[in-house]
Design a protein around this motif. Structure first.
Motif, PDB file in Angstrom:
ATOM      1  N   ASP A 133       2.988  15.187  22.410  1.00  0.00           N
ATOM      2  CA  ASP A 133       3.502  14.801  23.723  1.00  0.00           C
ATOM      3  C   ASP A 133       4.551  13.703  23.534  1.00  0.00           C
ATOM      4  O   ASP A 133       4.337  12.545  23.889  1.00  0.00           O
ATOM      5  CB  ASP A 133       2.358  14.301  24.601  1.00  0.00           C
ATOM      6  CG  ASP A 133       2.794  14.026  26.032  1.00  0.00           C
ATOM      7  OD1 ASP A 133       3.783  14.647  26.476  1.00  0.00           O
ATOM      8  OD2 ASP A 133       2.165  13.182  26.692  1.00  0.00           O
ATOM      9  N   LEU A 134       5.693  14.092  22.976  1.00  0.00           N
ATOM     10  CA  LEU A 134       6.741  13.125  22.628  1.00  0.00           C
ATOM     11  C   LEU A 134       7.614  12.827  23.838  1.00  0.00           C
ATOM     12  O   LEU A 134       8.186  13.722  24.445  1.00  0.00           O
ATOM     13  CB  LEU A 134       7.611  13.672  21.488  1.00  0.00           C
ATOM     14  CG  LEU A 134       8.731  12.757  21.010  1.00  0.00           C
ATOM     15  CD1 LEU A 134       8.152  11.529  20.316  1.00  0.00           C
ATOM     16  CD2 LEU A 134       9.671  13.513  20.059  1.00  0.00           C
ATOM     17  N   ARG A 135       7.708  11.546  24.201  1.00  0.00           N
ATOM     18  CA  ARG A 135       8.603  11.127  25.265  1.00  0.00           C
ATOM     19  C   ARG A 135      10.032  11.058  24.726  1.00  0.00           C
ATOM     20  O   ARG A 135      10.261  10.581  23.616  1.00  0.00           O
ATOM     21  CB  ARG A 135       8.193   9.760  25.804  1.00  0.00           C
ATOM     22  CG  ARG A 135       6.762   9.732  26.325  1.00  0.00           C
ATOM     23  CD  ARG A 135       6.600  10.565  27.573  1.00  0.00           C
ATOM     24  NE  ARG A 135       5.200  10.926  27.826  1.00  0.00           N
ATOM     25  CZ  ARG A 135       4.761  11.447  28.950  1.00  0.00           C
ATOM     26  NH1 ARG A 135       5.598  11.682  29.933  1.00  0.00           N
ATOM     27  NH2 ARG A 135       3.487  11.752  29.101  1.00  0.00           N
ATOM     28  N   VAL A 136      10.973  11.529  25.523  1.00  0.00           N
ATOM     29  CA  VAL A 136      12.365  11.602  25.086  1.00  0.00           C
ATOM     30  C   VAL A 136      13.222  10.719  25.987  1.00  0.00           C
ATOM     31  O   VAL A 136      13.295  10.948  27.196  1.00  0.00           O
ATOM     32  CB  VAL A 136      12.886  13.060  25.140  1.00  0.00           C
ATOM     33  CG1 VAL A 136      14.289  13.137  24.569  1.00  0.00           C
ATOM     34  CG2 VAL A 136      11.951  13.995  24.395  1.00  0.00           C
ATOM     35  N   ARG A 137      13.865   9.727  25.418  1.00  0.00           N
ATOM     36  CA  ARG A 137      14.743   8.840  26.175  1.00  0.00           C
ATOM     37  C   ARG A 137      16.120   9.485  26.310  1.00  0.00           C
ATOM     38  O   ARG A 137      16.698   9.931  25.316  1.00  0.00           O
ATOM     39  CB  ARG A 137      14.859   7.478  25.485  1.00  0.00           C
ATOM     40  CG  ARG A 137      13.557   6.710  25.455  1.00  0.00           C
ATOM     41  CD  ARG A 137      13.746   5.314  24.838  1.00  0.00           C
ATOM     42  NE  ARG A 137      12.493   4.590  24.879  1.00  0.00           N
ATOM     43  CZ  ARG A 137      12.073   3.879  25.924  1.00  0.00           C
ATOM     44  NH1 ARG A 137      12.827   3.819  27.018  1.00  0.00           N
ATOM     45  NH2 ARG A 137      10.922   3.247  25.887  1.00  0.00           N
ATOM     46  N   THR A 138      16.628   9.525  27.522  1.00  0.00           N
ATOM     47  CA  THR A 138      17.953  10.125  27.717  1.00  0.00           C
ATOM     48  C   THR A 138      19.041   9.297  27.032  1.00  0.00           C
ATOM     49  O   THR A 138      20.050   9.852  26.613  1.00  0.00           O
ATOM     50  CB  THR A 138      18.270  10.274  29.211  1.00  0.00           C
ATOM     51  OG1 THR A 138      18.195   8.995  29.857  1.00  0.00           O
ATOM     52  CG2 THR A 138      17.294  11.241  29.875  1.00  0.00           C
ATOM     53  N   VAL A 165      20.589  20.047  13.509  1.00  0.00           N
ATOM     54  CA  VAL A 165      20.395  18.674  13.053  1.00  0.00           C
ATOM     55  C   VAL A 165      18.968  18.228  13.359  1.00  0.00           C
ATOM     56  O   VAL A 165      18.523  18.323  14.507  1.00  0.00           O
ATOM     57  CB  VAL A 165      21.390  17.712  13.722  1.00  0.00           C
ATOM     58  CG1 VAL A 165      21.332  16.336  13.058  1.00  0.00           C
ATOM     59  CG2 VAL A 165      22.813  18.265  13.676  1.00  0.00           C
ATOM     60  N   LEU A 166      18.267  17.728  12.354  1.00  0.00           N
ATOM     61  CA  LEU A 166      16.954  17.117  12.546  1.00  0.00           C
ATOM     62  C   LEU A 166      17.161  15.648  12.879  1.00  0.00           C
ATOM     63  O   LEU A 166      17.867  14.931  12.155  1.00  0.00           O
ATOM     64  CB  LEU A 166      16.105  17.267  11.281  1.00  0.00           C
ATOM     65  CG  LEU A 166      14.677  16.731  11.385  1.00  0.00           C
ATOM     66  CD1 LEU A 166      13.843  17.614  12.313  1.00  0.00           C
ATOM     67  CD2 LEU A 166      14.034  16.636  10.007  1.00  0.00           C
ATOM     68  N   CYS A 167      16.550  15.194  13.961  1.00  0.00           N
ATOM     69  CA  CYS A 167      16.788  13.834  14.451  1.00  0.00           C
ATOM     70  C   CYS A 167      15.471  13.122  14.704  1.00  0.00           C
ATOM     71  O   CYS A 167      14.434  13.741  14.934  1.00  0.00           O
ATOM     72  CB  CYS A 167      17.583  13.875  15.760  1.00  0.00           C
ATOM     73  SG  CYS A 167      19.050  14.927  15.729  1.00  0.00           S
ATOM     74  N   GLN A 168      15.544  11.786  14.689  1.00  0.00           N
ATOM     75  CA  GLN A 168      14.418  10.946  15.060  1.00  0.00           C
ATOM     76  C   GLN A 168      14.947   9.799  15.906  1.00  0.00           C
ATOM     77  O   GLN A 168      15.788   9.027  15.449  1.00  0.00           O
ATOM     78  CB  GLN A 168      13.703  10.400  13.824  1.00  0.00           C
ATOM     79  CG  GLN A 168      12.482   9.552  14.156  1.00  0.00           C
ATOM     80  CD  GLN A 168      11.718   9.131  12.918  1.00  0.00           C
ATOM     81  OE1 GLN A 168      11.861   9.732  11.850  1.00  0.00           O
ATOM     82  NE2 GLN A 168      10.906   8.105  13.042  1.00  0.00           N
ATOM     83  N   GLY A 169      14.466   9.693  17.138  1.00  0.00           N
ATOM     84  CA  GLY A 169      15.019   8.692  18.044  1.00  0.00           C
ATOM     85  C   GLY A 169      16.493   8.971  18.277  1.00  0.00           C
ATOM     86  O   GLY A 169      16.883  10.084  18.597  1.00  0.00           O
TER      87      GLY A 169
END
Length: 287
Positions: A133-138, A165-169
Motif C-alpha cells: 500500500d505505497l503512498r505516491v506523492r504527486t 525506468v525503475l524509480c524510488q521516491g
C-alpha cells in the motif's frame, strides 16, 4: 546523470547506425537509426524464445523475461547466465531442471511491439498478488517525469525505441531502453532479480502504452505503481483495479490521469506551479 545506477548510453557502439536518405524536398540527409538483433534465450537445455533487441544487457533481458513468464521464481538457485555474442544466445542455468513444453504450446502474440510474447497462463499468478500500500506523492511524480524526460537517451538520439525506468521516491534508479517496451521492463526485472532488489517501495515509469501485459508484468514483479507518458487500454485498467495497482498515465508537464489507486495519491504539489513541457521534446536534428 551520475546518480542513476544504470542510465542509457546513447553513444555506445553498436546501438545505432548512420543511414543516408532523402527528406521531403529530395535533399540528402543522414539519420541515426536504432539497431536490432536477435537474441535467443535458453533455460537450461530448453530453447524458450528469440527476441529482437538492441543488444545491450542481454543477461538481464534473459533473466527478466524468464522471471516475468513465471519460469524463474525469486527463490530459484541460478547457477549461471552465459551470453555468447557470436551465437547471439543467452543460457540461464538453474539448480533444478524443468520442462516447459506445455507452457510453450500456449504462447500467444499480444498487441505489444517487437517480441510481445506472453504465455496463456501468465495471469494465473495474479490471484496471489498482494501489492504494498505505497503512498505516491504527486511532487515526486512531477520530479520523476521532468528528470526522465530530460535524460540523454536513445529515444532522443534516434527514436523508434521504448524506455522503462525503475524509480524510488523522486529518484530514477535504472533506465532501460529497447525496441519493445516489454524487453525494457524485462531488463529491469532481470536487474532486480540479479541484485536482489526489493520492489515494495518502487515506481515503474514507462514511455509506452499501459496495456494488460505491462500491468500484469508490473504486478507480478511486486511493484505497486506504474506510470507512463502514454495512454491506457481498458483491460490494462481493469486488471490494475483488480490487483490494487496504482496506474497513472498521460503524464505530460502539469497533467496526468489516474485510473486506479486514486486513494493512494498524496496531492502535495500544485499543478499550476509545475512547468509545462515544451510542445515537442523532439530528437536531435539530423546532421
Amino acid at each position: 546523470m551520475t546518480d542513476y545506477l544504470i542510465a542509457p548510453s546513447p553513444q555506445a557502439a553498436g546501438l545505432t547506425r548512420r543511414v543516408r536518405g532523402t527528406d521531403q524536398t529530395g535533399a540528402a540527409t543522414d539519420l541515426n537509426v536504432v539497431e536490432e538483433r536477435p537474441l535467443t534465450i535458453f533455460l537450461n537445455g530448453q530453447e524458450i524464445v528469440t527476441a529482437m533487441t538492441i543488444g545491450d544487457y542481454p543477461e538481464y533481458l534473459a533473466l527478466g523475461f524468464l522471471r516475468n513468464q513465471g519460469m524463474l521464481r525469486d527463490d530459484d538457485l541460478i547457477k549461471g547466465v552465459d551470453y555468447d555474442d557470436e551465437l547471439e544466445t543467452v543460457v540461464v542455468r538453474t539448480e533444478a531442471q524443468t520442462s516447459y513444453e506445455e507452457k510453450l504450446k500456449k504462447k500467444t502474440r499480444t498487441s505489444g511491439c517487437a517480441v510481445g510474447t506472453v504465455f496463456g497462463d501468465m495471469m494465473e499468478g495474479l490471484e496471489d498478488v498482494v501489492l504494498p500500500d505505497l503512498r505516491v506523492r504527486t511532487s515526486e511524480l512531477y520530479a520523476l517525469a521532468a528528470r526522465i524526460n530530460r535524460t540523454p537517451s536513445l529515444y532522443l538520439e534516434a527514436g523508434a525505441i521504448h524506455g522503462t525506468v525503475l524509480c524510488q521516491g523522486a529518484r530514477p534508479l535504472v533506465y532501460m531502453e529497447d525496441v519493445g517496451r516489454h524487453n525494457a521492463v524485462d531488463k529491469i526485472a532481470g536487474w532486480m532479480l540479479s541484485e536482489k532488489v526489493s520492489a515494495a517501495n518502487k515506481v515503474l515509469y514507462t514511455t509506452g502504452r499501459l496495456t494488460s501485459e505491462m500491468v500484469i508484468k508490473t504486478a507480478l514483479m511486486g511493484i505497486p505503481v506504474l506510470a507512463s507518458r502514454s495512454g491506457f487500454t481498458a483491460w490494462g485498467v481493469e486488471i490494475a483495479q483488480q490487483v490494487g495497482l496504482t496506474l497513472i498515465g498521460r503524464m505530460k508537464g502539469q497533467r496526468f490521469v489516474c485510473l486506479s489507486g486514486e486513494e493512494r495519491l498524496v496531492r502535495d504539489a500544485d499543478p499550476a506551479q509545475v512547468a509545462n513541457e515544451p510542445r515537442k521534446l523532439g530528437r536531435k536534428a539530423a546532421k
